[in-house]
Every structure is written in C-alpha cells, then in structure tokens.
Design a protein around this motif. Structure first.
Motif, PDB file in Angstrom:
ATOM      1  N   ALA A 195       0.833  -1.213   0.000  1.00  0.00           N
ATOM      2  CA  ALA A 195       0.000   0.000   0.000  1.00  0.00           C
ATOM      3  C   ALA A 195       0.863   1.257   0.000  1.00  0.00           C
ATOM      4  N   TYR A 196       1.902   1.280   0.841  1.00  0.00           N
ATOM      5  CA  TYR A 196       2.775   2.460   0.878  1.00  0.00           C
ATOM      6  C   TYR A 196       3.568   2.607  -0.422  1.00  0.00           C
ATOM      7  N   ARG A 197       4.031   1.514  -0.980  1.00  0.00           N
ATOM      8  CA  ARG A 197       4.767   1.604  -2.252  1.00  0.00           C
ATOM      9  C   ARG A 197       3.860   2.153  -3.355  1.00  0.00           C
ATOM     10  N   ASN A 198       2.585   1.769  -3.343  1.00  0.00           N
ATOM     11  CA  ASN A 198       1.655   2.251  -4.364  1.00  0.00           C
ATOM     12  C   ASN A 198       1.226   3.693  -4.120  1.00  0.00           C
ATOM     13  N   ALA A 199       1.148   4.104  -2.857  1.00  0.00           N
ATOM     14  CA  ALA A 199       0.674   5.446  -2.523  1.00  0.00           C
ATOM     15  C   ALA A 199       1.766   6.505  -2.613  1.00  0.00           C
ATOM     16  N   PHE A 200       3.002   6.115  -2.355  1.00  0.00           N
ATOM     17  CA  PHE A 200       4.109   7.079  -2.308  1.00  0.00           C
ATOM     18  C   PHE A 200       5.219   6.608  -3.239  1.00  0.00           C
ATOM     19  N   SER A 201       5.405   7.313  -4.331  1.00  0.00           N
ATOM     20  CA  SER A 201       6.367   6.884  -5.351  1.00  0.00           C
ATOM     21  C   SER A 201       7.791   6.752  -4.815  1.00  0.00           C
ATOM     22  N   GLN A 202       8.153   7.544  -3.807  1.00  0.00           N
ATOM     23  CA  GLN A 202       9.521   7.453  -3.282  1.00  0.00           C
ATOM     24  C   GLN A 202       9.787   6.120  -2.581  1.00  0.00           C
ATOM     25  N   PHE A 203       8.740   5.347  -2.252  1.00  0.00           N
ATOM     26  CA  PHE A 203       8.904   4.036  -1.622  1.00  0.00           C
ATOM     27  C   PHE A 203       8.734   2.885  -2.616  1.00  0.00           C
ATOM     28  N   LYS A 204       8.651   3.213  -3.884  1.00  0.00           N
ATOM     29  CA  LYS A 204       8.369   2.235  -4.937  1.00  0.00           C
ATOM     30  C   LYS A 204       9.298   1.019  -4.898  1.00  0.00           C
ATOM     31  N   ASN A 205      10.561   1.216  -4.612  1.00  0.00           N
ATOM     32  CA  ASN A 205      11.529   0.117  -4.608  1.00  0.00           C
ATOM     33  C   ASN A 205      11.992  -0.254  -3.204  1.00  0.00           C
ATOM     34  N   THR A 206      11.211   0.122  -2.198  1.00  0.00           N
ATOM     35  CA  THR A 206      11.585  -0.151  -0.811  1.00  0.00           C
ATOM     36  C   THR A 206      10.971  -1.465  -0.341  1.00  0.00           C
ATOM     37  N   HIS A 207      11.799  -2.303   0.234  1.00  0.00           N
ATOM     38  CA  HIS A 207      11.339  -3.564   0.811  1.00  0.00           C
ATOM     39  C   HIS A 207      11.954  -3.682   2.199  1.00  0.00           C
ATOM     40  N   VAL A 208      11.122  -3.909   3.198  1.00  0.00           N
ATOM     41  CA  VAL A 208      11.570  -3.985   4.578  1.00  0.00           C
ATOM     42  C   VAL A 208      11.465  -5.422   5.039  1.00  0.00           C
ATOM     43  N   GLY A 209      12.556  -5.927   5.609  1.00  0.00           N
ATOM     44  CA  GLY A 209      12.591  -7.314   6.053  1.00  0.00           C
ATOM     45  C   GLY A 209      11.859  -7.528   7.366  1.00  0.00           C
ATOM     46  N   LEU A 210      11.663  -8.782   7.691  1.00  0.00           N
ATOM     47  CA  LEU A 210      10.939  -9.184   8.892  1.00  0.00           C
ATOM     48  C   LEU A 210      11.535  -8.577  10.159  1.00  0.00           C
ATOM     49  N   SER A 211      12.845  -8.485  10.241  1.00  0.00           N
ATOM     50  CA  SER A 211      13.488  -7.967  11.451  1.00  0.00           C
ATOM     51  C   SER A 211      13.540  -6.444  11.497  1.00  0.00           C
ATOM     52  N   GLU A 212      13.002  -5.775  10.479  1.00  0.00           N
ATOM     53  CA  GLU A 212      13.032  -4.309  10.423  1.00  0.00           C
ATOM     54  C   GLU A 212      11.649  -3.674  10.377  1.00  0.00           C
ATOM     55  N   HIS A 213      10.620  -4.462  10.156  1.00  0.00           N
ATOM     56  CA  HIS A 213       9.260  -3.931   9.971  1.00  0.00           C
ATOM     57  C   HIS A 213       8.697  -3.476  11.310  1.00  0.00           C
ATOM     58  N   ILE A 214       8.394  -2.186  11.420  1.00  0.00           N
ATOM     59  CA  ILE A 214       7.826  -1.667  12.667  1.00  0.00           C
ATOM     60  C   ILE A 214       6.363  -1.327  12.482  1.00  0.00           C
ATOM     61  N   ASN A 215       5.633  -1.413  13.562  1.00  0.00           N
ATOM     62  CA  ASN A 215       4.232  -1.045  13.584  1.00  0.00           C
ATOM     63  C   ASN A 215       4.151   0.474  13.569  1.00  0.00           C
ATOM     64  N   GLY A 216       3.406   1.030  12.657  1.00  0.00           N
ATOM     65  CA  GLY A 216       3.288   2.483  12.531  1.00  0.00           C
ATOM     66  C   GLY A 216       2.438   3.120  13.612  1.00  0.00           C
ATOM     67  N   GLY A 217       1.944   2.341  14.555  1.00  0.00           N
ATOM     68  CA  GLY A 217       1.065   2.874  15.591  1.00  0.00           C
ATOM     69  C   GLY A 217       1.767   3.490  16.783  1.00  0.00           C
ATOM     70  N   VAL A 218       3.067   3.270  16.908  1.00  0.00           N
ATOM     71  CA  VAL A 218       3.854   3.853  17.991  1.00  0.00           C
ATOM     72  C   VAL A 218       5.203   4.236  17.413  1.00  0.00           C
ATOM     73  N   LEU A 219       5.396   5.521  17.171  1.00  0.00           N
ATOM     74  CA  LEU A 219       6.623   6.018  16.551  1.00  0.00           C
ATOM     75  C   LEU A 219       7.177   7.162  17.394  1.00  0.00           C
ATOM     76  N   PHE A 220       8.469   7.122  17.654  1.00  0.00           N
ATOM     77  CA  PHE A 220       9.148   8.202  18.353  1.00  0.00           C
ATOM     78  C   PHE A 220      10.418   8.532  17.586  1.00  0.00           C
ATOM     79  N   PHE A 221      10.697   9.826  17.432  1.00  0.00           N
ATOM     80  CA  PHE A 221      11.825  10.249  16.623  1.00  0.00           C
ATOM     81  C   PHE A 221      12.191  11.681  16.965  1.00  0.00           C
ATOM     82  N   THR A 222      13.241  12.179  16.318  1.00  0.00           N
ATOM     83  CA  THR A 222      13.633  13.573  16.514  1.00  0.00           C
ATOM     84  C   THR A 222      13.181  14.391  15.305  1.00  0.00           C
ATOM     85  N   LYS A 223      13.224  15.693  15.431  1.00  0.00           N
ATOM     86  CA  LYS A 223      12.806  16.524  14.315  1.00  0.00           C
ATOM     87  C   LYS A 223      13.768  16.410  13.142  1.00  0.00           C
ATOM     88  N   ASN A 224      14.964  15.909  13.412  1.00  0.00           N
ATOM     89  CA  ASN A 224      15.918  15.697  12.319  1.00  0.00           C
ATOM     90  C   ASN A 224      15.558  14.488  11.481  1.00  0.00           C
TER      91      ASN A 224
END
Length: 138
Positions: free
Chosen positions: A109-138
C-alpha cells in the motif's frame, strides 16, 4: 501526537474508546511534562484519517526536538518511564512480526501510494508497527 478522527471510510466506529486512550496519554504526558496534541478533524485533501500522522510537522512545526506519534487505539501504562528519555537521535518503533501477510499488504500500500517508496522492501526484522513512533525533528 495522536490522530483520533472518526473516519467515515472505516467499517467500525472508534469513538467508543477514544476517551479512554486519549485520557491515558493525557495523564502520561502531563506527568512527564510533555505536550499532547490530538488531531480530531481531517485535512481537506487527505483521504484516510490514519494518513494524518504523516503530516506531523504541519501540525506541530519544528519546535520540538523529540516527537511521538501514537495511534488512537494505544494506551500507555500510568507508570511507564518517559519514553523521550529512552532514546537520543534514533527513529524508534515497535517491531511488528505478527503477520507476514499484513507486512506485505501494508508495504505494498505504501509503495503504491508514495512513489519514493516504490523500490523499498523492509525485512521481517526491520518492519515496525506504525502505531507507535518516536523520533527527533531531524
């Protein structure tokens, strides 16, 4: 920040538990001296309520060094440590390995909705749930 919009495109009503989840995060943020924003109405050109998370900087600008985005179906335990003290300059999320099928559906869905993710594939050990995200403004 939490997006708590009753979405007319959803099959289920979520209003029944908004008050409980919002209350848990309000208490937590007050206890930890953090601001808490709840987005309750849609932006005019954003089709799905859940996509409002992607516009976090439109809502809060760049005045915060650290930012958290939580889904409206999450609650935080009243005595949880201050999450903002637990990371420095990382992008932090919850590993989500519960359903390989869902990982495929969401990534497609994200690859189809956002062209910049067209060739992005995330492995099992890297896939995070988008429901809890913490980050910096950078």
């Amino acid at each position: 920040m939490m997006v708590a919009i009753e979405d007319e495109l959803s099959k289920h009503s979520h209003k029944t538990y908004f008050q409980h989840t919002i209350s848990s995060w309000e208490y937590y943020c007050e206890k930890n001296k953090s601001d808490f924003y709840v987005i309750k109405s849609k932006l005019p050109n954003v089709k799905y309520s859940v996509w409002h998370k992607e516009f976090v900087f439109d809502f809060v600008g760049d005045k915060y060094d650290k930012i958290g985005i939580v889904d409206f179906d999450t609650m935080v335990k009243w005595n949880a440590p201050n999450i903002f003290d637990l990371y420095d300059d990382e992008f932090v999320g919850v590993l989500d390995q519960s359903s390989i099928n869902w990982m495929n559906i969401s990534q497609t869905a994200y690859r189809n909705a956002f062209s910049q993710f067209k060739n992005t594939h995330v492995g099992l050990s890297e896939h995070i749930n988008g429901g809890v995200l913490f980050f910096t403004k950078n």
